[in-house]
Design an enzyme around this catalytic site. Structure first.
Site, PDB file in Angstrom:
ATOM      1  N   HIS A  45      45.607  36.161  40.164  1.00 30.13           N
ATOM      2  CA  HIS A  45      44.983  34.952  39.628  1.00 30.13           C
ATOM      3  C   HIS A  45      44.381  35.238  38.251  1.00 30.13           C
ATOM      4  O   HIS A  45      44.190  36.389  37.880  1.00 30.13           O
ATOM      5  CB  HIS A  45      43.862  34.465  40.558  1.00 30.13           C
ATOM      6  CG  HIS A  45      44.341  33.640  41.705  1.00 30.13           C
ATOM      7  ND1 HIS A  45      44.547  34.161  42.957  1.00 30.13           N
ATOM      8  CD2 HIS A  45      44.653  32.319  41.788  1.00 30.13           C
ATOM      9  CE1 HIS A  45      44.969  33.201  43.763  1.00 30.13           C
ATOM     10  NE2 HIS A  45      45.046  32.076  43.081  1.00 30.13           N
TER      11      HIS A  45
ATOM     12  N   LYS B 231      38.518  33.778  38.122  1.00 26.64           N
ATOM     13  CA  LYS B 231      38.348  33.477  39.554  1.00 26.64           C
ATOM     14  C   LYS B 231      37.225  34.335  40.133  1.00 26.64           C
ATOM     15  O   LYS B 231      37.184  35.548  39.915  1.00 26.64           O
ATOM     16  CB  LYS B 231      39.665  33.706  40.296  1.00 26.64           C
ATOM     17  CG  LYS B 231      39.623  33.241  41.744  1.00 26.64           C
ATOM     18  CD  LYS B 231      41.015  33.199  42.341  1.00 26.64           C
ATOM     19  CE  LYS B 231      41.002  32.911  43.830  1.00 26.64           C
ATOM     20  NZ  LYS B 231      40.429  31.605  44.173  1.00 26.64           N
TER      21      LYS B 231
ATOM     22  N   GLY C 266      41.188  32.438  48.870  1.00 24.73           N
ATOM     23  CA  GLY C 266      41.343  31.813  50.182  1.00 24.73           C
ATOM     24  C   GLY C 266      42.791  31.730  50.641  1.00 24.73           C
ATOM     25  O   GLY C 266      43.081  31.843  51.839  1.00 24.73           O
ATOM     26  N   THR C 267      43.726  31.542  49.713  1.00 26.00           N
ATOM     27  CA  THR C 267      45.141  31.443  50.083  1.00 26.00           C
ATOM     28  C   THR C 267      45.638  32.772  50.647  1.00 26.00           C
ATOM     29  O   THR C 267      46.346  32.809  51.660  1.00 26.00           O
ATOM     30  CB  THR C 267      45.969  31.033  48.847  1.00 26.00           C
ATOM     31  OG1 THR C 267      45.432  29.801  48.364  1.00 26.00           O
ATOM     32  CG2 THR C 267      47.436  30.853  49.178  1.00 26.00           C
TER      33      THR C 267
ATOM     34  N   PHE D  98      45.864  23.309  48.375  1.00 19.48           N
ATOM     35  CA  PHE D  98      46.314  21.921  48.547  1.00 19.48           C
ATOM     36  C   PHE D  98      47.747  21.688  48.084  1.00 19.48           C
ATOM     37  O   PHE D  98      48.227  20.572  48.152  1.00 19.48           O
ATOM     38  CB  PHE D  98      45.380  20.971  47.778  1.00 19.48           C
ATOM     39  CG  PHE D  98      44.150  20.608  48.564  1.00 19.48           C
ATOM     40  CD1 PHE D  98      44.176  19.555  49.466  1.00 19.48           C
ATOM     41  CD2 PHE D  98      42.981  21.315  48.421  1.00 19.48           C
ATOM     42  CE1 PHE D  98      43.056  19.219  50.215  1.00 19.48           C
ATOM     43  CE2 PHE D  98      41.851  20.993  49.146  1.00 19.48           C
ATOM     44  CZ  PHE D  98      41.887  19.941  50.047  1.00 19.48           C
TER      45      PHE D  98
END
Ligand SMILES: NC(=O)c1ccc[n+]([C@@H]2O[C@H](COP(=O)([O-])OP(=O)(O)OC[C@H]3O[C@@H](n4cnc5c(N)ncnc54)[C@H](OP(=O)(O)O)[C@@H]3O)[C@@H](O)[C@H]2O)c1
Length: 245
Positions: A135, A139, A145-146, A103
Site C-alpha cells: 500500500h 497507510k 484489513g484486506t 468495498f
C-alpha cells in the site's frame, strides 16, 4: 438519499464524488477538525452515514451514529481489537452497521477465490501459504484489513494454520501464516496469496487501479442500508448466481 460523510480524506472525497454522480446529497462532512463541534441534530439530517476515518476514531464515530439512529457504512481498518465492544454498542442502541474491510467488487471476488483455493490446496498438501500486501506510504495500519481478511479465510479453510503473523515480528512457528506488509509511494493496494512447494508455486493477486472501486461499493452499501438496523457485510450485497460471496 441524504448522506453524512465522516472522515474526509482520500476516501471521503472519492465517496463524495461517486455519491453525487449517483444523485445523492451530501448533507454533512465531518473530519478531525470539526468532529467535536458537529451536533447530534446535524448528524440526524442524514439518512445514512459513510465513515472512512482513522483507526483510533472509528469506534467512537460508530457509537455516535448508533446513538442517533443513523445507519453507518464503514471501511476504516485497523480497529479489530475493538470488534466486540462495537458489536455490544450496536446491540445496545439497535443500530444499523455495514462493515467491509474492502468495498471493491473485484476484491470480494478475490476473497471468494482465496477461500476456494485454500480448500483445494489444503486437500492437495505440500504447499506453504503466505500473503503479501503493498500500500501507499501514508497507510496507518499494517497489515491492512484486506490482508487480515485473506489470512483469516486461509486459516478457516486450511487446518494447518491456526493464526497469522506479520513477517519480521519474530520467528514463525509451523501453524502461523506469514503476512508481509510493504509501504511504497502511492500504491492504491496490491494483495498476493502464494502457495509454494519445493517444486512450484501458485499465486493469486489483486491490484486496485484507483480508489473509485472502493467508493462505489461504499455508496451502493449506503443505498442498501437506508432505514436498516442490524449488522451487514459484502456477502449481503453481492451474490454470484445463487451463491453469496
Ligand atoms: N474498506 C475499504 O474498501 C477501504 C478502502 C480504502 C481505504 N480504507 C480505509 O479507510 C480509512 C480512510 O482512508 P483514507 O485513505 O481516506 O485516509 P485519509 O486520507 O488519511 O483520511 C482520513 C480522514 O479521517 C479524518 N479523521 C481523523 N480523525 C477523525 C475523527 N475523530 N472523526 C472523523 N474523521 C476523522 C481525517 O481528518 P483530517 O484530514 O482533519 O485529519 C481525514 O479526513 C483507512 O482506515 C483506510 O485503511 C478502506
Amino acid at each position: 438519499m441524504k448522506i453524512a460523510l465522516i472522515g474526509y480524506g482520500k476516501m471521503g472525497k472519492a465517496i463524495e464524488r461517486v455519491a453525487r454522480e449517483r444523485g445523492h446529497e451530501v448533507v454533512l462532512i465531518v473530519d478531525e477538525n470539526n468532529r467535536r463541534a458537529v451536533t447530534d441534530e446535524a448528524l440526524r439530517q442524514a439518512e445514512v452515514a459513510i465513515e472512512f476515518s482513522v483507526p483510533g476514531a472509528a469506534a467512537g464515530n460508530y457509537e455516535w451514529c448508533f446513538r442517533n439512529g443513523i445507519p453507518v457504512v464503514s471501511g476504516t481498518t485497523g480497529w479489530s481489537e475493538r470488534e466486540e465492544e462495537v458489536a455490544r454498542l450496536r446491540e445496545k442502541h439497535d443500530g444499523g452497521f455495514f462493515y467491509a474491510s474492502n468495498f471493491s467488487l473485484g476484491v470480494n471476488l478475490f476473497f471468494h477465490l482465496n477461500r476456494w483455493l485454500a480448500r483445494l490446496m489444503a486437500g492437495a498438501g505440500g504447499y506453504d501459504v503466505s500473503i503479501e500486501e503493498i500500500h501507499h506510504a501514508h497507510k496507518l495500519d499494517a497489515p491492512g484489513g484486506t490482508a487480515i481478511t485473506l489470512a483469516r479465510d486461509v486459516i478457516a479453510n486450511d487446518p494447518r494454520y491456526t493464526s497469522w503473523k506479520l513477517r519480521g515480528d519474530s520467528p514463525l512457528s509451523g501453524d502461523e501464516l506469514p503476512v508481509t506488509a510493504l509501504r511504497e509511494g502511492e500504491v492504491t493496494g496490491i494483495h498476493r496469496v502464494k502457495h509454494a512447494s519445493t517444486l512450484d508455486e501458485i499465486q493469486i493477486s489483486h491490484t486496485a487501479y484507483s480508489r473509485d472501486g472502493f467508493a462505489l461499493g461504499a455508496v451502493i452499501a449506503a443505498e442498501f442500508m437506508s432505514g436498516k438496523r442490524g449488522t451487514y457485510g459484502m456477502s449481503d450485497l453481492i451474490t454470484i448466481g445463487n451463491e453469496k460471496i
